[in-house]
Design a protein around this motif. Sequence first.
Motif, PDB file in Angstrom:
ATOM      1  N   ALA A  28      11.596  14.163 -14.655  1.00 33.94           N
ATOM      2  CA  ALA A  28      12.330  13.446 -14.190  1.00 33.94           C
ATOM      3  C   ALA A  28      12.506  13.559 -12.817  1.00 33.94           C
ATOM      4  N   GLU A  29      13.108  14.940 -12.257  1.00 37.10           N
ATOM      5  CA  GLU A  29      13.078  15.430 -10.889  1.00 37.10           C
ATOM      6  C   GLU A  29      12.240  15.270  -9.899  1.00 37.10           C
ATOM      7  N   ALA A  30      10.993  15.045 -10.356  1.00 33.05           N
ATOM      8  CA  ALA A  30      10.201  14.901  -9.717  1.00 33.05           C
ATOM      9  C   ALA A  30      10.292  13.495  -8.805  1.00 33.05           C
ATOM     10  N   SER A  31      10.345  13.126 -10.314  1.00 35.78           N
ATOM     11  CA  SER A  31      10.139  11.809  -9.581  1.00 35.78           C
ATOM     12  C   SER A  31      10.772  11.288  -8.662  1.00 35.78           C
ATOM     13  N   ARG A  32      11.716  11.483  -8.677  1.00 33.13           N
ATOM     14  CA  ARG A  32      13.130  11.853  -8.245  1.00 33.13           C
ATOM     15  C   ARG A  32      13.122  11.903  -7.026  1.00 33.13           C
ATOM     16  N   MET A  33      12.719  13.046  -6.577  1.00 33.43           N
ATOM     17  CA  MET A  33      11.883  14.214  -5.324  1.00 33.43           C
ATOM     18  C   MET A  33      11.151  13.131  -4.351  1.00 33.43           C
ATOM     19  N   ALA A  34       9.937  12.546  -5.509  1.00 36.22           N
ATOM     20  CA  ALA A  34       8.746  11.751  -5.006  1.00 36.22           C
ATOM     21  C   ALA A  34       9.776  10.091  -3.721  1.00 36.22           C
ATOM     22  N   LEU A 209      21.575  27.053   9.946  1.00 35.97           N
ATOM     23  CA  LEU A 209      20.632  28.122   9.493  1.00 35.97           C
ATOM     24  C   LEU A 209      18.730  26.643  10.344  1.00 35.97           C
ATOM     25  N   LEU A 210      19.577  25.508   9.897  1.00 36.00           N
ATOM     26  CA  LEU A 210      18.228  24.598  10.483  1.00 36.00           C
ATOM     27  C   LEU A 210      18.208  24.630  11.778  1.00 36.00           C
ATOM     28  N   ALA A 211      19.415  24.914  12.973  1.00 38.67           N
ATOM     29  CA  ALA A 211      19.516  24.673  13.833  1.00 38.67           C
ATOM     30  C   ALA A 211      18.017  25.379  14.829  1.00 38.67           C
ATOM     31  N   GLY A 212      16.767  25.453  15.960  1.00 37.10           N
ATOM     32  CA  GLY A 212      16.420  25.924  15.959  1.00 37.10           C
ATOM     33  C   GLY A 212      14.738  26.017  15.017  1.00 37.10           C
ATOM     34  N   THR A 213      14.870  25.414  14.207  1.00 37.31           N
ATOM     35  CA  THR A 213      13.592  25.285  13.574  1.00 37.31           C
ATOM     36  C   THR A 213      12.651  24.231  13.343  1.00 37.31           C
ATOM     37  N   GLY A 214      13.183  22.747  14.018  1.00 37.98           N
ATOM     38  CA  GLY A 214      12.705  22.434  14.765  1.00 37.98           C
ATOM     39  C   GLY A 214      12.432  21.101  12.703  1.00 37.98           C
ATOM     40  N   LEU A 215      13.815  20.505  12.285  1.00 38.42           N
ATOM     41  CA  LEU A 215      13.235  20.671  10.978  1.00 38.42           C
ATOM     42  C   LEU A 215      15.431  19.919  11.039  1.00 38.42           C
ATOM     43  N   LYS A 216      14.893  18.373  10.687  1.00 41.89           N
ATOM     44  CA  LYS A 216      15.932  17.407  11.006  1.00 41.89           C
ATOM     45  C   LYS A 216      16.550  17.044   9.471  1.00 41.89           C
ATOM     46  N   LEU A 217      18.000  17.101   9.618  1.00 45.17           N
ATOM     47  CA  LEU A 217      18.309  16.608   7.661  1.00 45.17           C
ATOM     48  C   LEU A 217      19.250  15.186   7.684  1.00 45.17           C
ATOM     49  N   ASP A 218      18.096  14.741   6.524  1.00 46.73           N
ATOM     50  CA  ASP A 218      18.636  12.850   6.839  1.00 46.73           C
ATOM     51  C   ASP A 218      19.408  12.424   5.648  1.00 46.73           C
ATOM     52  N   GLN A 219      19.317  13.432   4.688  1.00 49.56           N
ATOM     53  CA  GLN A 219      20.391  12.507   3.363  1.00 49.56           C
ATOM     54  C   GLN A 219      20.628  14.731   2.171  1.00 49.56           C
ATOM     55  N   VAL A 220      21.327  13.739   2.378  1.00 55.34           N
ATOM     56  CA  VAL A 220      22.577  15.020   0.815  1.00 55.34           C
ATOM     57  C   VAL A 220      23.000  14.601   0.163  1.00 55.34           C
ATOM     58  N   HIS A 221      21.458  15.221  -1.348  1.00 55.09           N
ATOM     59  CA  HIS A 221      22.972  14.960  -2.706  1.00 55.09           C
ATOM     60  C   HIS A 221      23.121  15.697  -3.666  1.00 55.09           C
ATOM     61  N   GLY A 222      23.965  15.375  -3.940  1.00 51.84           N
ATOM     62  CA  GLY A 222      24.695  16.177  -5.529  1.00 51.84           C
ATOM     63  C   GLY A 222      23.670  16.431  -6.369  1.00 51.84           C
ATOM     64  N   ASP A 223      23.456  15.682  -6.718  1.00 54.13           N
ATOM     65  CA  ASP A 223      22.804  15.948  -8.272  1.00 54.13           C
ATOM     66  C   ASP A 223      21.138  14.700  -8.209  1.00 54.13           C
ATOM     67  N   TYR A 224      20.588  14.983  -9.486  1.00 55.69           N
ATOM     68  CA  TYR A 224      19.451  14.337  -9.314  1.00 55.69           C
ATOM     69  C   TYR A 224      19.410  12.392  -9.546  1.00 55.69           C
ATOM     70  N   ASP A 225      20.508  12.167  -9.727  1.00 59.57           N
ATOM     71  CA  ASP A 225      20.735  11.108  -9.816  1.00 59.57           C
ATOM     72  C   ASP A 225      21.292  10.269  -8.596  1.00 59.57           C
ATOM     73  N   SER A 226      20.779  11.224  -7.334  1.00 60.40           N
ATOM     74  CA  SER A 226      21.059  10.216  -6.344  1.00 60.40           C
ATOM     75  C   SER A 226      22.323  10.673  -6.083  1.00 60.40           C
ATOM     76  N   SER A 234      30.334  18.036  -6.458  1.00 63.04           N
ATOM     77  CA  SER A 234      28.838  18.788  -7.383  1.00 63.04           C
ATOM     78  C   SER A 234      28.143  19.773  -7.923  1.00 63.04           C
ATOM     79  N   LYS A 235      27.351  19.293  -8.676  1.00 64.44           N
ATOM     80  CA  LYS A 235      26.809  20.717  -8.468  1.00 64.44           C
ATOM     81  C   LYS A 235      25.626  21.123  -8.254  1.00 64.44           C
ATOM     82  N   ARG A 236      24.675  19.974  -7.768  1.00 60.29           N
ATOM     83  CA  ARG A 236      24.111  20.996  -6.484  1.00 60.29           C
ATOM     84  C   ARG A 236      24.646  20.737  -5.176  1.00 60.29           C
ATOM     85  N   LEU A 237      24.144  21.321  -4.227  1.00 62.15           N
ATOM     86  CA  LEU A 237      23.532  20.776  -3.049  1.00 62.15           C
ATOM     87  C   LEU A 237      22.136  20.436  -2.731  1.00 62.15           C
ATOM     88  N   ILE A 238      21.406  18.846  -2.459  1.00 64.94           N
ATOM     89  CA  ILE A 238      19.956  18.545  -2.607  1.00 64.94           C
ATOM     90  C   ILE A 238      19.787  18.407  -0.946  1.00 64.94           C
TER      91      ILE A 238
END
Length: 246
Positions: A28-34, A209-226, A234-238
């Motif tokens: 179920a989590e992989a489906s959401r990640m996709a 920590l992401l500064a200078g890595t070339g990675l850009k943060l687009d979305q932040v979710h609090g669980d696997y239900d979006s 929130s229980k998670r930081l995704i």
Amino acid sequence: MAEAWYEKSFGQDYLLVYKHRDMQGAQAEASRMAGWLTLAPGANILDLCCGMGRHSLALAEEGYRVTGMDLSEVLLAEARRLDERGQVEWVRGDMRRVPLQGPYDGVVNLFTSFGYFETDEENGAVLREIGRLLAPGGRFLIDFLNARFVERHLVPSSERQDGAITIRESRSIENGYVCKRIVLSEPGKPDRCYRERVRLYGLDDFRRLLAGTGLKLDQVHGDYDSGTYSEEESKRLILVGTKEGA
């Protein structure tokens, strides 16, 4: 040099302590990640710190080409056992110095497999490796604990039984880390003790920590239900994002 906690804790007893983590939940989590990663079918994904391979196998079932990497030979052996159809390439390595070149279309780091190390430099090295391994425009996902929620809802101790084995877990916050001590007691045998220790990074820490890595943060979710991320609730930081340069 003293053995680091993560070099000892991810062995046979880990499989016992965490055996309640099931494949159905991983699917179920992989489906959401996709849905979040928006990668084309057949894209190649690296599961960085794949453990016993639940999510690697679930992502393979979603139609991706998957490589799973972990430091623990015990967990990799379990992953290979579960991978009956040989769907995933399994590799042993340290997430600070990944023995792979890529490029990958996606990199995922799941189940709080971050913040294991003593310094920001070492933990930041993991993010720099994700940046190195991703193709321009490639996507990353980091599923981490929500530090504030952990601090507010920490369960100091718990005990459960698995056959003849008693599993006792005690938890504490110490110097910016959440720490867990696990003791397995079995009749006629010495107790077996393990520790886990994870840095309580919050969203602002990840942005730093992401500064200078070339990675850009687009979305932040609090669980696997979006669910919308809430520092307090929130229980998670995704974290979901993109390698710049596409």
